[in-house]
Scaffold this active site. Structure first.
Site, PDB file in Angstrom:
ATOM      1  N   CYS A 165       6.013  -3.789  14.164  1.00 19.13           N
ATOM      2  CA  CYS A 165       6.008  -2.251  13.933  1.00 19.13           C
ATOM      3  C   CYS A 165       5.821  -1.684  15.477  1.00 19.13           C
ATOM      4  O   CYS A 165       5.930  -0.232  15.331  1.00 19.13           O
ATOM      5  CB  CYS A 165       4.920  -1.798  13.055  1.00 19.13           C
ATOM      6  SG  CYS A 165       5.209  -3.039  11.493  1.00 19.13           S
ATOM      7  N   HIS A 305      -1.051   5.292  13.449  1.00 18.90           N
ATOM      8  CA  HIS A 305       0.051   4.371  12.890  1.00 18.90           C
ATOM      9  C   HIS A 305      -0.156   4.598  11.631  1.00 18.90           C
ATOM     10  O   HIS A 305       0.764   4.464  10.601  1.00 18.90           O
ATOM     11  CB  HIS A 305      -0.697   3.036  13.575  1.00 18.90           C
ATOM     12  CG  HIS A 305       0.212   1.806  12.940  1.00 18.90           C
ATOM     13  ND1 HIS A 305       1.683   1.590  13.258  1.00 18.90           N
ATOM     14  CD2 HIS A 305       0.130   0.645  12.047  1.00 18.90           C
ATOM     15  CE1 HIS A 305       2.063   0.661  12.829  1.00 18.90           C
ATOM     16  NE2 HIS A 305       1.076  -0.111  12.024  1.00 18.90           N
ATOM     17  N   GLU A 316      -8.191   1.973  12.644  1.00 20.45           N
ATOM     18  CA  GLU A 316      -7.822   2.810  13.607  1.00 20.45           C
ATOM     19  C   GLU A 316      -8.569   4.070  13.573  1.00 20.45           C
ATOM     20  O   GLU A 316      -9.093   4.721  14.861  1.00 20.45           O
ATOM     21  CB  GLU A 316      -6.339   3.465  13.138  1.00 20.45           C
ATOM     22  CG  GLU A 316      -5.445   4.285  14.048  1.00 20.45           C
ATOM     23  CD  GLU A 316      -4.076   4.390  13.873  1.00 20.45           C
ATOM     24  OE1 GLU A 316      -3.435   5.188  14.701  1.00 20.45           O
ATOM     25  OE2 GLU A 316      -3.579   4.275  12.894  1.00 20.45           O
ATOM     26  N   LYS A 337       3.991   8.773   8.200  1.00 23.04           N
ATOM     27  CA  LYS A 337       4.423   7.691   7.327  1.00 23.04           C
ATOM     28  C   LYS A 337       4.005   8.241   5.933  1.00 23.04           C
ATOM     29  O   LYS A 337       4.794   7.452   5.141  1.00 23.04           O
ATOM     30  CB  LYS A 337       3.799   6.489   7.806  1.00 23.04           C
ATOM     31  CG  LYS A 337       4.072   5.572   8.892  1.00 23.04           C
ATOM     32  CD  LYS A 337       3.565   4.456   9.296  1.00 23.04           C
ATOM     33  CE  LYS A 337       3.966   3.606  10.435  1.00 23.04           C
ATOM     34  NZ  LYS A 337       3.403   4.197  11.672  1.00 23.04           N
ATOM     35  N   HIS A 342       7.331   3.610   6.178  1.00 21.18           N
ATOM     36  CA  HIS A 342       7.033   2.792   7.457  1.00 21.18           C
ATOM     37  C   HIS A 342       8.446   2.213   7.851  1.00 21.18           C
ATOM     38  O   HIS A 342       9.014   1.367   7.380  1.00 21.18           O
ATOM     39  CB  HIS A 342       6.004   1.582   7.113  1.00 21.18           C
ATOM     40  CG  HIS A 342       5.603   0.991   8.431  1.00 21.18           C
ATOM     41  ND1 HIS A 342       6.327   1.195   9.651  1.00 21.18           N
ATOM     42  CD2 HIS A 342       4.510   0.027   8.460  1.00 21.18           C
ATOM     43  CE1 HIS A 342       5.362   0.436  10.612  1.00 21.18           C
ATOM     44  NE2 HIS A 342       4.538  -0.238   9.781  1.00 21.18           N
ATOM     45  N   PHE A 403       2.228  -6.482  13.164  1.00 22.62           N
ATOM     46  CA  PHE A 403       2.027  -7.779  12.940  1.00 22.62           C
ATOM     47  C   PHE A 403       1.999  -8.729  14.243  1.00 22.62           C
ATOM     48  O   PHE A 403       2.846  -8.768  14.964  1.00 22.62           O
ATOM     49  CB  PHE A 403       2.814  -8.398  11.871  1.00 22.62           C
ATOM     50  CG  PHE A 403       2.692  -8.012  10.498  1.00 22.62           C
ATOM     51  CD1 PHE A 403       1.437  -7.039  10.300  1.00 22.62           C
ATOM     52  CD2 PHE A 403       3.553  -8.216   9.539  1.00 22.62           C
ATOM     53  CE1 PHE A 403       1.488  -6.422   8.858  1.00 22.62           C
ATOM     54  CE2 PHE A 403       3.138  -7.821   8.095  1.00 22.62           C
ATOM     55  CZ  PHE A 403       1.979  -6.955   7.781  1.00 22.62           C
TER      56      PHE A 403
END
Length: 415
Positions: A165, A305, A316, A337, A342, A403
């Site tokens: 991502c 994010h 975060e 998002k 996403h 990831f």
């Protein structure tokens, strides 16, 4: 050596909120959700049956039939967004040294649906391999960058960044570095993804990463909300045309903003979970701010994010407080998002565009679907709940984490 300045002179996008930048911004500022029932495949037996698809997409409006058969959706989206971005930049062939113009494009998983379809078709047969000659060229993640370079004749640096991502934010940072090191004048960058299919949904469902709010898809992506239950997959692309400042100025280009700096780090913690103390996230934000030559207090907006996962949003928020201290409470924060879903490898691109649009319009897009505060997240952080907010934005920071523990952040600032 003296580093060159890098500016944004063009932008383009096709995503769940619109087929161009104007539609995208209109939906963002009005808090529109792009989520709805899946139409790309039969999902009746899946745990998650909704996504943020590009609405009313007809490839024949953009490509002829022969071309469509050669391109996966992620490449189609890449070319569409680039066409808008390149036109927006106002660049013409006579203004470009083609050997000093390149393409760096991010994509997390490439043509996963092409691979799935080809393998399933093989499994239905008698064992005789009858794969399409376009199978490999359609599937590989770097093909979008290659197709863009071929369309525009750019013979400079050309490759793909693949870091889950964080892919397209890494692409933007790499493109920025090629220009500021004096090795390129113009770079097309950004990212795309087209993951809406049986393999991605089955895999993410098995990980319990996706929201299963099937009865209410438009309220499923709810970053920072206590009742969040996973992210919503989106698709699409975002393109930014980066240009060396003096090159842009010499041709009288319209300049949106300056790319200030970028950072990259690793959590070195877990294959899918963020570091619980937000160490990698804090490190990458500090790196990007330092690289931009500004102070944390100069950042007015962070496009986080913010995927709407339990661990991610909490980590975060902790990282932001570590980096910004008391200024964390003066910042505006939002997760777009909540509206786009996403886009995985394409997320950094459209969210960087959202940062630029927020800055030039002095308007922070909202984090929609926020209803119930999470006691594990500081309630004094301004996450711009549900409604856009007018404010002066001198500099904006975009965060993307992937990831594998990949983290990338990029700073945009007004000239």
């Amino acid at each position: 050596m003296e580093l060159k300045r890098v500016v944004v002179t063009g932008m383009g996008s096709i995503n769940p909120l619109g087929h161009n930048i104007a539609e995208f911004w209109e939906s963002l500022k009005n808090g529109v959700s792009g989520a709805g029932p899946i139409t790309r495949f039969n999902c009746e037996k899946f745990k998650t049956r909704f996504a943020c698809e590009v609405k009313d997409y007809d490839p024949s409006k953009y490509f002829d039939r022969k071309t469509i058969s050669k391109f996966d959706l992620f490449t189609q989206f890449a070319l569409i967004s680039t066409e808008e971005g390149f036109k927006d930049s106002g660049l013409t062939e006579d203004q470009i040294d083609m050997e000093r113009a390149g393409v760096i494009w991010g994509c997390g998983i490439g043509g996963i649906n092409v691979m799935t379809d080809e393998v399933l078709e093989f499994g239905r047969g008698d064992g005789t391999p009858k794969f399409s000659p376009f199978f490999i060229p359609k599937m590989i993640s770097d093909i979008a960058a290659g197709q863009i370079s071929m369309k525009y004749g750019f013979r400079g640096p050309n490759y793909a960044t693949v870091s889950a991502c964080a892919s397209s934010t890494h692409a933007i940072i790499d493109a920025f570095n090629w220009i500021r090191l004096g090795k390129a004048d113009v770079m097309i960058t950004g990212g795309s993804e087209s993951p809406i299919g049986i393999a991605a949904f089955a895999g993410f469902n098995s990980m319990k990463a996706l929201s299963t709010r099937n009865d209410d898809p438009q309220h499923a992506s709810r970053p920072f909300d206590k009742t969040r239950d996973g992210f919503v997959i989106g698709e699409g692309a975002g393109c930014l045309v980066l240009e060396e400042y003096e090159h842009a100025k010499a041709r009288g280009a319209h300049i949106y903003c300056e790319v200030g700096g970028g950072g990259a780090s690793a959590d070195a913690h877990h294959i899918t979970a963020p570091h619980p103390e937000g160490k990698g996230a804090a490190q990458v934000m500090k790196m990007a701010i330092d690289d931009a030559g500004i102070k944390p207090d100069d950042i007015d907006y962070i496009n986080v994010h913010g995927t709407s996962t339990g661990l991610g949003d909490k980590a975060e928020a902790l990282a932001i407080k570590q980096v910004f201290g008391e200024h964390a409470y003066n910042l505006s924060i939002s997760s777009t998002k909540s509206m786009t879903g996403h886009l995985l490898g394409g997320a950094g691109a459209i969210e960087s565009i959202a940062c630029v649009l927020a800055m030039i319009n002095d308007t922070v897009p909202p984090t929609i679907n926020f209803e119930t505060p999470d006691p594990d997240i500081d309630p004094n952080l301004d996450i711009t709940p549900n409604v856009a907010k007018k404010r002066s934005i001198r500099a904006a920071l975009n965060n993307t984490f992937g990831f594998g523990g990949h983290n990338a952040s990029v700073v945009f600032k007004k000239l």
